[in-house]
Motif scaffolding. Structure first.
Motif, mmCIF file in Angstrom:
data_model
loop_
_atom_site.group_PDB
_atom_site.id
_atom_site.type_symbol
_atom_site.label_atom_id
_atom_site.label_comp_id
_atom_site.label_asym_id
_atom_site.label_seq_id
_atom_site.Cartn_x
_atom_site.Cartn_y
_atom_site.Cartn_z
ATOM 1 N N GLU A 49 42.601 47.963 31.864
ATOM 2 C CA GLU A 49 42.204 49.359 31.975
ATOM 3 C C GLU A 49 43.184 50.148 32.852
ATOM 4 O OE1 GLU A 49 38.035 49.958 32.799
ATOM 5 O OE2 GLU A 49 37.456 48.594 31.185
ATOM 6 N N PHE A 50 43.783 49.498 33.827
ATOM 7 C CA PHE A 50 44.810 50.136 34.642
ATOM 8 C C PHE A 50 45.990 50.548 33.766
ATOM 9 C CE2 PHE A 50 48.670 49.736 37.261
ATOM 10 C CZ PHE A 50 48.397 50.661 38.250
ATOM 11 N N LEU A 80 48.909 35.140 37.276
ATOM 12 C CA LEU A 80 49.391 36.211 36.414
ATOM 13 C C LEU A 80 50.029 37.251 37.330
ATOM 14 C CD1 LEU A 80 49.581 37.735 33.716
ATOM 15 C CD2 LEU A 80 47.292 38.642 34.182
ATOM 16 N N LEU A 81 51.343 37.392 37.246
ATOM 17 C CA LEU A 81 52.093 38.269 38.143
ATOM 18 C C LEU A 81 52.104 39.691 37.600
ATOM 19 C CD1 LEU A 81 55.164 35.912 38.728
ATOM 20 C CD2 LEU A 81 52.958 35.927 39.908
ATOM 21 N N PHE A 82 51.949 40.689 38.507
ATOM 22 C CA PHE A 82 51.892 42.076 38.037
ATOM 23 C C PHE A 82 52.589 43.088 38.945
ATOM 24 C CE2 PHE A 82 48.083 41.512 40.637
ATOM 25 C CZ PHE A 82 48.104 42.635 41.441
ATOM 26 N N LEU A 83 53.041 42.699 40.136
ATOM 27 C CA LEU A 83 53.583 43.673 41.087
ATOM 28 C C LEU A 83 54.566 42.990 42.017
ATOM 29 C CD1 LEU A 83 52.961 46.636 42.429
ATOM 30 C CD2 LEU A 83 51.551 45.326 43.995
ATOM 31 N N ASP A 103 37.355 41.809 37.384
ATOM 32 C CA ASP A 103 38.125 42.377 38.492
ATOM 33 C C ASP A 103 38.430 41.266 39.498
ATOM 34 O OD1 ASP A 103 39.372 44.390 39.931
ATOM 35 O OD2 ASP A 103 37.511 45.236 40.728
ATOM 36 N N PRO A 104 39.406 40.413 39.179
ATOM 37 C CA PRO A 104 39.660 39.242 40.030
ATOM 38 C C PRO A 104 40.337 39.575 41.351
ATOM 39 C CG PRO A 104 41.218 39.314 38.226
ATOM 40 C CD PRO A 104 40.275 40.446 38.016
ATOM 41 N N ILE A 105 40.299 38.603 42.234
ATOM 42 C CA ILE A 105 40.928 38.686 43.556
ATOM 43 C C ILE A 105 42.448 38.678 43.393
ATOM 44 C CG2 ILE A 105 41.252 37.442 45.754
ATOM 45 C CD1 ILE A 105 38.477 38.680 45.475
ATOM 46 N N VAL A 106 43.128 39.457 44.218
ATOM 47 C CA VAL A 106 44.587 39.538 44.221
ATOM 48 C C VAL A 106 45.146 38.590 45.282
ATOM 49 C CG1 VAL A 106 46.540 41.066 44.738
ATOM 50 C CG2 VAL A 106 44.631 41.903 43.355
ATOM 51 N N TRP A 107 46.259 37.977 44.929
ATOM 52 C CA TRP A 107 46.977 37.069 45.823
ATOM 53 C C TRP A 107 48.414 37.565 45.973
ATOM 54 C CZ3 TRP A 107 44.947 32.267 47.634
ATOM 55 C CH2 TRP A 107 43.640 31.995 47.180
ATOM 56 N N GLU A 120 42.179 39.104 49.753
ATOM 57 C CA GLU A 120 40.772 39.339 50.081
ATOM 58 C C GLU A 120 40.233 40.651 49.521
ATOM 59 O OE1 GLU A 120 39.870 38.454 54.146
ATOM 60 O OE2 GLU A 120 41.092 36.646 54.108
ATOM 61 N N GLY A 121 40.673 40.977 48.315
ATOM 62 C CA GLY A 121 40.163 42.148 47.611
ATOM 63 C C GLY A 121 40.427 41.998 46.132
ATOM 64 N N THR A 122 39.621 42.664 45.345
ATOM 65 C CA THR A 122 39.805 42.606 43.900
ATOM 66 C C THR A 122 40.982 43.483 43.487
ATOM 67 O OG1 THR A 122 38.355 44.476 43.462
ATOM 68 C CG2 THR A 122 37.322 42.270 43.562
ATOM 69 N N PHE A 123 41.372 43.370 42.224
ATOM 70 C CA PHE A 123 42.486 44.172 41.723
ATOM 71 C C PHE A 123 42.222 45.661 41.929
ATOM 72 C CE2 PHE A 123 44.425 46.721 38.384
ATOM 73 C CZ PHE A 123 45.766 46.458 38.620
ATOM 74 N N SER A 124 41.055 46.135 41.535
ATOM 75 C CA SER A 124 40.785 47.572 41.668
ATOM 76 C C SER A 124 40.789 47.989 43.140
ATOM 77 C CB SER A 124 39.482 47.971 40.978
ATOM 78 O OG SER A 124 38.370 47.362 41.590
ATOM 79 N N GLU A 125 40.193 47.207 44.011
ATOM 80 C CA GLU A 125 40.208 47.522 45.446
ATOM 81 C C GLU A 125 41.642 47.567 45.967
ATOM 82 O OE1 GLU A 125 36.004 45.467 46.853
ATOM 83 O OE2 GLU A 125 37.802 44.218 46.728
ATOM 84 N N PHE A 126 42.434 46.592 45.548
ATOM 85 C CA PHE A 126 43.828 46.506 45.969
ATOM 86 C C PHE A 126 44.593 47.761 45.551
ATOM 87 C CE2 PHE A 126 48.226 45.379 44.956
ATOM 88 C CZ PHE A 126 48.660 44.897 46.175
ATOM 89 N N VAL A 127 44.424 48.183 44.288
ATOM 90 C CA VAL A 127 45.132 49.369 43.784
ATOM 91 C C VAL A 127 44.737 50.607 44.578
ATOM 92 C CG1 VAL A 127 45.332 50.951 41.804
ATOM 93 C CG2 VAL A 127 45.526 48.480 41.454
#
Length: 143
Positions: A49-50, A80-83, A103-107, A120-127
């Protein structure tokens, strides 16, 4: 299938760029489906969706850090790398085995050591947090 994150992602354009969101800011879902099928990767809903909402909005996609284009996504080390940052010192991803989580956790990976750290946050929170930091970073710097 209803959109979970689209309206919040759309809201980032007027919030940070001062102009209304336009359909051209995003990438057509059919095109994304084709890209992901060709890459043979599963992409979590929030990331889909992003891209669907903001994938063509360079001002946000390249705001300090660089979100990868959908064609550039890859799975490495089980993530899965994105940034990545401008110096390519760090890469962000989400566990590839969590693709069915909306909305998985970002590493974050330190590219020098290969060590992964939970953000310690989901993808949407991270963005939302990252863009808030990027666009509001200079507040209070005059002290």
């Amino acid at each position: 299938m209803s959109d979970i994150f689209v309206e919040k992602f759309r809201g980032l354009v007027p919030l940070y760029l001062g102009e209304p969101w336009q359909e051209a800011d995003g990438i057509d879902q059919a095109d994304l489906d084709s890209i992901f099928a060709e890459l043979r990767i599963a992409v979590p809903r929030a990331l889909q969706e992003f891209f669907n909402t903001l994938g063509n909005c360079e001002e946000l996609m390249e705001a300090y850090y660089y979100f990868w284009d959908p064609e550039e996504l890859e799975v490495e080390d089980g993530y899965l790398l994105f940034l990545e940052d401008e110096d390519e010192s760090y890469t962000w991803g989400m566990r590839a085995d969590q693709a069915d989580v909306p909305d998985p956790i970002v590493w974050r990976r330190n590219n020098r050591t290969g060590e992964w750290v939970n953000e310690e946050g989901t993808f949407s929170e991270f963005v939302f947090d990252m863009l808030d930091w990027v666009f509001n970073d200079d507040e209070g710097d005059d002290d």
